[in-house]
Design a protein around this motif. Structure first.
Motif, PDB file in Angstrom:
ATOM      1  N   TRP A   1       0.806  -1.212   0.000  1.00  0.00           N
ATOM      2  CA  TRP A   1       0.000   0.000   0.000  1.00  0.00           C
ATOM      3  C   TRP A   1       0.845   1.271   0.000  1.00  0.00           C
ATOM      4  O   TRP A   1       0.361   2.341  -0.379  1.00  0.00           O
ATOM      5  CB  TRP A   1      -0.935   0.023   1.207  1.00  0.00           C
ATOM      6  N   SER A   2       2.080   1.180   0.435  1.00  0.00           N
ATOM      7  CA  SER A   2       2.935   2.371   0.514  1.00  0.00           C
ATOM      8  C   SER A   2       3.707   2.624  -0.774  1.00  0.00           C
ATOM      9  O   SER A   2       4.468   3.595  -0.865  1.00  0.00           O
ATOM     10  CB  SER A   2       3.910   2.246   1.684  1.00  0.00           C
ATOM     11  N   ASN A   3       3.533   1.788  -1.768  1.00  0.00           N
ATOM     12  CA  ASN A   3       4.227   1.981  -3.043  1.00  0.00           C
ATOM     13  C   ASN A   3       3.746   3.288  -3.664  1.00  0.00           C
ATOM     14  O   ASN A   3       2.560   3.432  -3.988  1.00  0.00           O
ATOM     15  CB  ASN A   3       3.929   0.806  -3.972  1.00  0.00           C
ATOM     16  N   PRO A   4       4.631   4.259  -3.862  1.00  0.00           N
ATOM     17  CA  PRO A   4       4.191   5.561  -4.394  1.00  0.00           C
ATOM     18  C   PRO A   4       3.604   5.484  -5.796  1.00  0.00           C
ATOM     19  O   PRO A   4       2.853   6.364  -6.209  1.00  0.00           O
ATOM     20  CB  PRO A   4       5.472   6.401  -4.374  1.00  0.00           C
ATOM     21  N   LEU A   5       3.924   4.414  -6.536  1.00  0.00           N
ATOM     22  CA  LEU A   5       3.373   4.283  -7.883  1.00  0.00           C
ATOM     23  C   LEU A   5       1.860   4.126  -7.862  1.00  0.00           C
ATOM     24  O   LEU A   5       1.185   4.468  -8.841  1.00  0.00           O
ATOM     25  CB  LEU A   5       4.007   3.073  -8.593  1.00  0.00           C
ATOM     26  N   ILE A   6       1.308   3.622  -6.762  1.00  0.00           N
ATOM     27  CA  ILE A   6      -0.149   3.469  -6.679  1.00  0.00           C
ATOM     28  C   ILE A   6      -0.834   4.817  -6.865  1.00  0.00           C
ATOM     29  O   ILE A   6      -1.891   4.909  -7.494  1.00  0.00           O
ATOM     30  CB  ILE A   6      -0.553   2.831  -5.332  1.00  0.00           C
ATOM     31  N   GLU A   7      -0.240   5.856  -6.314  1.00  0.00           N
ATOM     32  CA  GLU A   7      -0.807   7.202  -6.457  1.00  0.00           C
ATOM     33  C   GLU A   7      -0.332   7.889  -7.733  1.00  0.00           C
ATOM     34  O   GLU A   7      -1.129   8.475  -8.468  1.00  0.00           O
ATOM     35  CB  GLU A   7      -0.440   8.057  -5.235  1.00  0.00           C
ATOM     36  N   SER A   8       0.958   7.802  -8.021  1.00  0.00           N
ATOM     37  CA  SER A   8       1.487   8.572  -9.153  1.00  0.00           C
ATOM     38  C   SER A   8       0.989   8.034 -10.491  1.00  0.00           C
ATOM     39  O   SER A   8       0.674   8.817 -11.405  1.00  0.00           O
ATOM     40  CB  SER A   8       3.027   8.577  -9.118  1.00  0.00           C
ATOM     41  N   LEU A   9       0.900   6.723 -10.636  1.00  0.00           N
ATOM     42  CA  LEU A   9       0.367   6.165 -11.875  1.00  0.00           C
ATOM     43  C   LEU A   9      -1.092   6.553 -12.069  1.00  0.00           C
ATOM     44  O   LEU A   9      -1.530   6.823 -13.185  1.00  0.00           O
ATOM     45  CB  LEU A   9       0.493   4.639 -11.876  1.00  0.00           C
ATOM     46  N   TRP A  10      -1.833   6.584 -10.945  1.00  0.00           N
ATOM     47  CA  TRP A  10      -3.251   6.945 -11.063  1.00  0.00           C
ATOM     48  C   TRP A  10      -3.418   8.414 -11.428  1.00  0.00           C
ATOM     49  O   TRP A  10      -4.292   8.769 -12.214  1.00  0.00           O
ATOM     50  CB  TRP A  10      -4.006   6.608  -9.791  1.00  0.00           C
ATOM     51  N   ASP A  11      -2.576   9.257 -10.872  1.00  0.00           N
ATOM     52  CA  ASP A  11      -2.619  10.668 -11.255  1.00  0.00           C
ATOM     53  C   ASP A  11      -2.331  10.820 -12.747  1.00  0.00           C
ATOM     54  O   ASP A  11      -2.969  11.638 -13.436  1.00  0.00           O
ATOM     55  CB  ASP A  11      -1.593  11.464 -10.441  1.00  0.00           C
ATOM     56  N   GLU A  12      -1.369  10.046 -13.229  1.00  0.00           N
ATOM     57  CA  GLU A  12      -1.045  10.091 -14.659  1.00  0.00           C
ATOM     58  C   GLU A  12      -2.231   9.643 -15.506  1.00  0.00           C
ATOM     59  O   GLU A  12      -2.564  10.270 -16.519  1.00  0.00           O
ATOM     60  CB  GLU A  12       0.162   9.190 -14.949  1.00  0.00           C
ATOM     61  N   GLN A  13      -2.874   8.542 -15.101  1.00  0.00           N
ATOM     62  CA  GLN A  13      -3.981   8.048 -15.924  1.00  0.00           C
ATOM     63  C   GLN A  13      -5.168   9.000 -15.877  1.00  0.00           C
ATOM     64  O   GLN A  13      -5.844   9.191 -16.883  1.00  0.00           O
ATOM     65  CB  GLN A  13      -4.363   6.620 -15.520  1.00  0.00           C
ATOM     66  N   LEU A  14      -5.426   9.603 -14.717  1.00  0.00           N
ATOM     67  CA  LEU A  14      -6.518  10.568 -14.629  1.00  0.00           C
ATOM     68  C   LEU A  14      -6.262  11.770 -15.532  1.00  0.00           C
ATOM     69  O   LEU A  14      -7.155  12.227 -16.254  1.00  0.00           O
ATOM     70  CB  LEU A  14      -6.700  11.033 -13.184  1.00  0.00           C
ATOM     71  N   ASP A  15      -5.038  12.287 -15.492  1.00  0.00           N
ATOM     72  CA  ASP A  15      -4.692  13.445 -16.314  1.00  0.00           C
ATOM     73  C   ASP A  15      -4.811  13.116 -17.797  1.00  0.00           C
ATOM     74  O   ASP A  15      -5.373  13.896 -18.588  1.00  0.00           O
ATOM     75  CB  ASP A  15      -3.267  13.902 -15.979  1.00  0.00           C
ATOM     76  N   ALA A  16      -4.304  11.950 -18.176  1.00  0.00           N
ATOM     77  CA  ALA A  16      -4.371  11.549 -19.583  1.00  0.00           C
ATOM     78  C   ALA A  16      -5.816  11.347 -20.021  1.00  0.00           C
ATOM     79  O   ALA A  16      -6.229  11.795 -21.104  1.00  0.00           O
ATOM     80  CB  ALA A  16      -3.562  10.265 -19.799  1.00  0.00           C
TER      81      ALA A  16
END
Length: 441
Positions: free
Chosen positions: A127-142
């Motif tokens: 759950w602490s993997n930062p990619l969980i948040e950063s990848l989702w931010d990327e997909q939302l923006d795209a």
């Protein structure tokens, strides 16, 4: 608790190793399709973006190239391959030459968003993997850039749940630019893991082409609400859908035909939509892809008899230790590992036994008799999760239900990879239902 080197402990570990907990995969020996991976779960997860490519959610060549590069059974490899593909596609989307063509903008950003979502697929064990948040931010923006480039741009909305301490995340899609043309409307929700952005490719784009408005949504446990509000799944799903119906019939009343308001639930969303339909009288019909009777039964059948006996005897600490130790050691098959990771994350618990206890509440038997509208119940010939359950649902609904079994290449869980057949079948049933009954009731 560490495993002791006893024969008993070894037998329990062996039991865990043969489980396939919560896997949406299928038996590859029965596959009518060319396999994309020797790992059955990854084969399914590669088929997903390939299916979404028919509505701009990816491109066939790059997805097949990714399939070639993914190492079967290696979750890290899957993430790395799709993360690279996502970033490469994002760079193409940012090319200034693309900015002058809205179709280029839309398709390239939609593809980038889809690849970022796939890169997130196997991350939820930590759950602490930062990619969980950063990848989702990327997909939302795209994805936001993609829907902004639609002929009629999609609009993100946030709907407060009046009977719950959460906010529904939703996206509204208009099928017409007219401000006073009342059109049939689909309310679309997913289930265990898919995002509402996936719903655009699987359900929204085909429905817009047929003149249907659409609204997709996410509630507790689903990707964006789980991240932004820290909430796991809830069984009383009418608390999620009723606010969406309120929004549609108030804010969109001039463009929505209230006699043709349909709720669609996908995968575990087959349970969620059935639950909401039982308690929301303003719906005109429901579409369940698939029909879900009892989620606990579906998950329990994936456990070995030894593990199931441990859980059902109430030996929860032992049950958790067996599964979590095997998971930590990297000894579980991909489907079991993914299922545990996703289940714990989506239900917001670190205890497999707590997850199994929670999932017992996701059963339609106590309320299915309350559903008073026509219901399409989908089944799949190669279904691996809810075997036999769509028929149970249809039988309980009686004359209100239409049971349809998808076969052959369309026979996988949720008709993954056969989106055209799924859309044709759903809309043919909707047209027949409303033509026969006038208002769908």
């Amino acid at each position: 608790m560490k495993f002791h080197s006893s024969a008993y402990a070894a037998s329990l570990l062996a039991a865990a190793l043969h489980s396939g907990v919560a896997s949406a995969a299928y038996d590859t020996s029965k596959s009518p399709l060319l396999l994309l991976s020797n790992d059955s779960t990854m084969n399914f997860d590669l088929l997903t973006p390939l299916g979404e490519s028919i509505t701009g959610g990816g491109d066939v060549g790059p997805i097949l190239a990714a399939a070639k590069d993914v190492k079967a059974g290696n979750m890290t490899s899957f993430t790395e391959v799709f993360y690279k593909l996502a970033n490469d596609t994002k760079a193409q989307a940012e090319d200034p030459d693309n900015a002058y063509d809205p179709v280029n903008v839309r398709d390239t950003w939609f593809s980038a968003a889809g690849y970022f979502r796939k890169a997130d697929n196997y991350l939820h064990g930590n759950w602490s993997n930062p990619l969980i948040e950063s990848l989702w931010d990327e997909q939302l923006d795209a994805f936001n850039k993609g829907i902004a480039a639609l002929p009629i741009p999609g609009k993100r909305i946030r709907i407060p749940a009046t009977k719950g301490n959460f906010t529904v995340e939703a996206i509204w899609y208009s099928a017409s630019e007219s401000k006073h043309k009342k059109l049939p409307t689909l309310i679309i929700g997913n289930g265990f893991d898919a995002a509402q952005e996936d719903s655009y490719h699987n359900f929204v784009a085909p429905s817009l082409a047929r003149g249907w408005n659409c609204i997709t949504y996410e509630g507790p446990g689903q990707p964006t609400v789980r991240r932004n509000q820290g909430l796991g799944f809830i069984p009383d799903w009418e608390k999620v859908v009723t606010p969406v119906v309120d929004y549609v019939l108030s804010e969109k009343k001039d463009v929505v035909d209230s006699t043709r308001l349909i709720l669609l639930g996908n995968s575990m969303g087959g349970y969620l939509a059935a639950r909401a339909a039982a308690f929301e009288p303003r719906l005109s019909a429901a579409v369940l892809i698939d029909g879900v009777w009892d989620n606990y039964a579906a998950y329990a059948r994936e456990l070995s008899p030894e593990l199931l006996a441990i859980y059902e005897a109430g030996n929860y600490t032992q049950f958790d230790d067996v599964l979590l130790s095997a998971r930590e050691a990297g000894k579980l098959p991909t489907g079991a590992a993914w299922g545990i990771d996703q289940g714990l994350w989506a239900f917001r618990t670190h205890s497999p036994s707590d997850f199994f206890t929670q999932i017992k509440s996701y059963n339609v038997e106590s309320f299915i008799h309350k559903i008073r509208i026509p219901v399409f119940v989908g089944d799949a010939e190669l279904e691996s999760s809810y075997i036999g359950q769509p028929k149970q649902v249809a039988d309980a609904l009686g004359h209100r239900a239409t049971l349809h079994t998808f076969k052959g290449a369309a026979g996988f869980h949720c008709q993954t990879g056969a989106g055209q057949e799924l859309s044709r079948t759903i809309h043919a049933w909707l047209n027949k239902t409303f033509n026969n009954t006038g208002d769908g009731h």
